[in-house]
Design a protein around this motif. Sequence first.
Motif, PDB file in Angstrom:
ATOM      1  N   LEU A 152      -0.856  -5.301 -25.841  1.00  0.00           N
ATOM      2  CA  LEU A 152      -1.893  -4.380 -25.370  1.00  0.00           C
ATOM      3  C   LEU A 152      -3.284  -4.885 -25.733  1.00  0.00           C
ATOM      4  O   LEU A 152      -4.219  -4.813 -24.928  1.00  0.00           O
ATOM      5  CB  LEU A 152      -1.665  -2.995 -25.992  1.00  0.00           C
ATOM      6  CG  LEU A 152      -2.413  -1.815 -25.362  1.00  0.00           C
ATOM      7  CD1 LEU A 152      -1.898  -1.552 -23.964  1.00  0.00           C
ATOM      8  CD2 LEU A 152      -2.233  -0.565 -26.214  1.00  0.00           C
ATOM      9  N   PHE A 153      -3.439  -5.417 -26.951  1.00  0.00           N
ATOM     10  CA  PHE A 153      -4.733  -5.938 -27.380  1.00  0.00           C
ATOM     11  C   PHE A 153      -5.151  -7.137 -26.533  1.00  0.00           C
ATOM     12  O   PHE A 153      -6.331  -7.308 -26.221  1.00  0.00           O
ATOM     13  CB  PHE A 153      -4.686  -6.341 -28.854  1.00  0.00           C
ATOM     14  CG  PHE A 153      -4.578  -5.164 -29.803  1.00  0.00           C
ATOM     15  CD1 PHE A 153      -4.668  -3.865 -29.338  1.00  0.00           C
ATOM     16  CD2 PHE A 153      -4.380  -5.363 -31.157  1.00  0.00           C
ATOM     17  CE1 PHE A 153      -4.569  -2.777 -30.198  1.00  0.00           C
ATOM     18  CE2 PHE A 153      -4.281  -4.292 -32.029  1.00  0.00           C
ATOM     19  CZ  PHE A 153      -4.371  -3.001 -31.549  1.00  0.00           C
ATOM     20  N   GLN A 154      -4.184  -7.988 -26.170  1.00  0.00           N
ATOM     21  CA  GLN A 154      -4.498  -9.156 -25.359  1.00  0.00           C
ATOM     22  C   GLN A 154      -4.836  -8.759 -23.926  1.00  0.00           C
ATOM     23  O   GLN A 154      -5.756  -9.300 -23.323  1.00  0.00           O
ATOM     24  CB  GLN A 154      -3.315 -10.137 -25.368  1.00  0.00           C
ATOM     25  CG  GLN A 154      -3.050 -10.779 -26.723  1.00  0.00           C
ATOM     26  CD  GLN A 154      -1.787 -11.613 -26.724  1.00  0.00           C
ATOM     27  OE1 GLN A 154      -1.101 -11.739 -25.709  1.00  0.00           O
ATOM     28  NE2 GLN A 154      -1.449 -12.197 -27.869  1.00  0.00           N
ATOM     29  N   LEU A 155      -4.078  -7.789 -23.392  1.00  0.00           N
ATOM     30  CA  LEU A 155      -4.320  -7.326 -22.022  1.00  0.00           C
ATOM     31  C   LEU A 155      -5.657  -6.598 -21.918  1.00  0.00           C
ATOM     32  O   LEU A 155      -6.467  -6.872 -21.033  1.00  0.00           O
ATOM     33  CB  LEU A 155      -3.183  -6.405 -21.588  1.00  0.00           C
ATOM     34  CG  LEU A 155      -3.165  -5.962 -20.131  1.00  0.00           C
ATOM     35  CD1 LEU A 155      -3.013  -7.152 -19.209  1.00  0.00           C
ATOM     36  CD2 LEU A 155      -2.029  -4.957 -19.897  1.00  0.00           C
ATOM     37  N   ASN A 156      -5.875  -5.621 -22.829  1.00  0.00           N
ATOM     38  CA  ASN A 156      -7.143  -4.884 -22.934  1.00  0.00           C
ATOM     39  C   ASN A 156      -7.605  -4.328 -21.594  1.00  0.00           C
ATOM     40  O   ASN A 156      -8.731  -4.546 -21.153  1.00  0.00           O
ATOM     41  CB  ASN A 156      -8.226  -5.789 -23.539  1.00  0.00           C
ATOM     42  CG  ASN A 156      -9.184  -4.993 -24.405  1.00  0.00           C
ATOM     43  OD1 ASN A 156      -8.876  -3.891 -24.848  1.00  0.00           O
ATOM     44  ND2 ASN A 156     -10.350  -5.553 -24.654  1.00  0.00           N
ATOM     45  N   ILE A 211      -4.464   0.690 -18.550  1.00  0.00           N
ATOM     46  CA  ILE A 211      -3.326   0.712 -19.474  1.00  0.00           C
ATOM     47  C   ILE A 211      -3.673   1.468 -20.746  1.00  0.00           C
ATOM     48  O   ILE A 211      -2.877   2.253 -21.263  1.00  0.00           O
ATOM     49  CB  ILE A 211      -2.873  -0.715 -19.818  1.00  0.00           C
ATOM     50  CG1 ILE A 211      -2.422  -1.447 -18.548  1.00  0.00           C
ATOM     51  CG2 ILE A 211      -1.744  -0.689 -20.834  1.00  0.00           C
ATOM     52  CD1 ILE A 211      -1.269  -0.802 -17.835  1.00  0.00           C
ATOM     53  N   ASN A 212      -4.887   1.252 -21.271  1.00  0.00           N
ATOM     54  CA  ASN A 212      -5.309   1.960 -22.483  1.00  0.00           C
ATOM     55  C   ASN A 212      -5.359   3.464 -22.247  1.00  0.00           C
ATOM     56  O   ASN A 212      -4.960   4.254 -23.109  1.00  0.00           O
ATOM     57  CB  ASN A 212      -6.683   1.460 -22.931  1.00  0.00           C
ATOM     58  CG  ASN A 212      -6.653   0.036 -23.438  1.00  0.00           C
ATOM     59  OD1 ASN A 212      -5.580  -0.554 -23.592  1.00  0.00           O
ATOM     60  ND2 ASN A 212      -7.812  -0.533 -23.684  1.00  0.00           N
ATOM     61  N   THR A 213      -5.857   3.871 -21.071  1.00  0.00           N
ATOM     62  CA  THR A 213      -5.935   5.293 -20.735  1.00  0.00           C
ATOM     63  C   THR A 213      -4.541   5.908 -20.623  1.00  0.00           C
ATOM     64  O   THR A 213      -4.288   7.009 -21.121  1.00  0.00           O
ATOM     65  CB  THR A 213      -6.696   5.493 -19.410  1.00  0.00           C
ATOM     66  OG1 THR A 213      -8.002   4.901 -19.517  1.00  0.00           O
ATOM     67  CG2 THR A 213      -6.842   6.971 -19.083  1.00  0.00           C
ATOM     68  N   LEU A 214      -3.624   5.185 -19.973  1.00  0.00           N
ATOM     69  CA  LEU A 214      -2.247   5.665 -19.843  1.00  0.00           C
ATOM     70  C   LEU A 214      -1.576   5.778 -21.207  1.00  0.00           C
ATOM     71  O   LEU A 214      -0.827   6.729 -21.465  1.00  0.00           O
ATOM     72  CB  LEU A 214      -1.443   4.739 -18.936  1.00  0.00           C
ATOM     73  CG  LEU A 214      -1.806   4.764 -17.442  1.00  0.00           C
ATOM     74  CD1 LEU A 214      -1.022   3.693 -16.687  1.00  0.00           C
ATOM     75  CD2 LEU A 214      -1.543   6.135 -16.841  1.00  0.00           C
ATOM     76  N   TRP A 215      -1.849   4.815 -22.086  1.00  0.00           N
ATOM     77  CA  TRP A 215      -1.266   4.846 -23.427  1.00  0.00           C
ATOM     78  C   TRP A 215      -1.784   6.047 -24.213  1.00  0.00           C
ATOM     79  O   TRP A 215      -1.029   6.714 -24.922  1.00  0.00           O
ATOM     80  CB  TRP A 215      -1.572   3.548 -24.156  1.00  0.00           C
ATOM     81  CG  TRP A 215      -0.911   3.425 -25.504  1.00  0.00           C
ATOM     82  CD1 TRP A 215      -1.516   3.453 -26.720  1.00  0.00           C
ATOM     83  CD2 TRP A 215       0.485   3.270 -25.767  1.00  0.00           C
ATOM     84  NE1 TRP A 215      -0.594   3.315 -27.733  1.00  0.00           N
ATOM     85  CE2 TRP A 215       0.644   3.201 -27.176  1.00  0.00           C
ATOM     86  CE3 TRP A 215       1.615   3.176 -24.956  1.00  0.00           C
ATOM     87  CZ2 TRP A 215       1.888   3.048 -27.780  1.00  0.00           C
ATOM     88  CZ3 TRP A 215       2.850   3.030 -25.552  1.00  0.00           C
ATOM     89  CH2 TRP A 215       2.972   2.964 -26.949  1.00  0.00           C
ATOM     90  N   LEU A 216      -3.082   6.347 -24.077  1.00  0.00           N
ATOM     91  CA  LEU A 216      -3.650   7.530 -24.727  1.00  0.00           C
ATOM     92  C   LEU A 216      -2.994   8.799 -24.194  1.00  0.00           C
ATOM     93  O   LEU A 216      -2.705   9.732 -24.964  1.00  0.00           O
ATOM     94  CB  LEU A 216      -5.159   7.590 -24.498  1.00  0.00           C
ATOM     95  CG  LEU A 216      -6.034   6.598 -25.268  1.00  0.00           C
ATOM     96  CD1 LEU A 216      -7.491   6.760 -24.860  1.00  0.00           C
ATOM     97  CD2 LEU A 216      -5.880   6.804 -26.762  1.00  0.00           C
ATOM     98  N   TYR A 244     -13.803   0.145 -24.184  1.00  0.00           N
ATOM     99  CA  TYR A 244     -12.421   0.634 -24.211  1.00  0.00           C
ATOM    100  C   TYR A 244     -11.496  -0.345 -24.935  1.00  0.00           C
ATOM    101  O   TYR A 244     -10.284  -0.320 -24.741  1.00  0.00           O
ATOM    102  CB  TYR A 244     -11.904   0.876 -22.787  1.00  0.00           C
ATOM    103  CG  TYR A 244     -12.048  -0.311 -21.865  1.00  0.00           C
ATOM    104  CD1 TYR A 244     -11.089  -1.331 -21.848  1.00  0.00           C
ATOM    105  CD2 TYR A 244     -13.141  -0.430 -21.016  1.00  0.00           C
ATOM    106  CE1 TYR A 244     -11.208  -2.423 -21.009  1.00  0.00           C
ATOM    107  CE2 TYR A 244     -13.273  -1.523 -20.179  1.00  0.00           C
ATOM    108  CZ  TYR A 244     -12.303  -2.511 -20.176  1.00  0.00           C
ATOM    109  OH  TYR A 244     -12.435  -3.599 -19.347  1.00  0.00           O
ATOM    110  N   ASN A 245     -12.044  -1.183 -25.793  1.00  0.00           N
ATOM    111  CA  ASN A 245     -11.273  -2.192 -26.517  1.00  0.00           C
ATOM    112  C   ASN A 245     -10.078  -1.546 -27.225  1.00  0.00           C
ATOM    113  O   ASN A 245     -10.244  -0.677 -28.083  1.00  0.00           O
ATOM    114  CB  ASN A 245     -12.181  -2.893 -27.536  1.00  0.00           C
ATOM    115  CG  ASN A 245     -11.557  -4.159 -28.085  1.00  0.00           C
ATOM    116  OD1 ASN A 245     -10.368  -4.218 -28.339  1.00  0.00           O
ATOM    117  ND2 ASN A 245     -12.370  -5.183 -28.265  1.00  0.00           N
ATOM    118  N   ALA A 246      -8.878  -1.994 -26.881  1.00  0.00           N
ATOM    119  CA  ALA A 246      -7.656  -1.404 -27.428  1.00  0.00           C
ATOM    120  C   ALA A 246      -7.562  -1.560 -28.940  1.00  0.00           C
ATOM    121  O   ALA A 246      -6.947  -0.727 -29.612  1.00  0.00           O
ATOM    122  CB  ALA A 246      -6.432  -2.042 -26.771  1.00  0.00           C
TER     123      ALA A 246
END
Length: 264
Positions: A58-62, A66-71, A123-125
């Motif tokens: 996730l950190f590499q993809l950033n 994806i970050n919003t969906l994970w939240l 939005y940095n994971a």
Amino acid sequence: MNSVVDIAWLELMLFSSILLIPLAINVRYKLGIAKTTAISVIRMTLQLVLVGMYLEYLFQLNSLLINTLWLAVMIVVGASSIIDKANLPKYPLTFPLVTALTLSLLPLLMITTIGLIRPEPFYNAQYIIPLAGMLLGNSLSSNIVALQNLFSAFEQRKSEYEAAISLGATPKYASFPFVQEAIRKSLAPILASMATTGLVTLPGMMTGQILAGSNPMIAIKYQLIIMLAIFVMLCVSVVISLEMTLHYVQTKEGRIKVTFINKN
């Protein structure tokens, strides 16, 4: 400052032998928690390893999406956990809890990241996900306590509640003392923790940063930010969850449509 010291998996496995102590206590006092302890430890280990692997990706993809969906997943799972631990039905409480966690979490994340830390991109994971996890994780127990106290009051002080309504009080006014007490009890642990932080306890975030080689004063600044954010989120999420829960479970006549689930 020193760089972070890695821990070998073999060393970690050897360290886990300290679990023999609580298992010995279980045998000595016949607690019957050996199976539960084993399952909990195995689940915790697997979940942490899998999440660690996923977070690296996730950190590499950033990705903002994806970050919003994970939240969103974190919020829904958190709301579901609160309802389960409070022994209450998922319907109609899921929507109020999801709304409460969302409305209390997202503004604080924006203020913390955009206003203070200012990562690139915003939005940095690496910052969003851990911060959201700490805020949500610390809000779960307070919301559980709040809901349990609210519905316990409706059961144990039913005559007081019904008497107020029979005398002409609105359902919201009659339930106000219950909401007031639920908020007080849900915030008591965090207030006690804040009063002793630095003297009795060294919080996990601060300790982790120091162990990772950060300057202690920098670690303290981050810890102050997260503790203040946690306290604000607890206050806001508990109030919203209680108010919205009452809106969904209380009829115009004052009848309460939800009761505790008997899991025995």
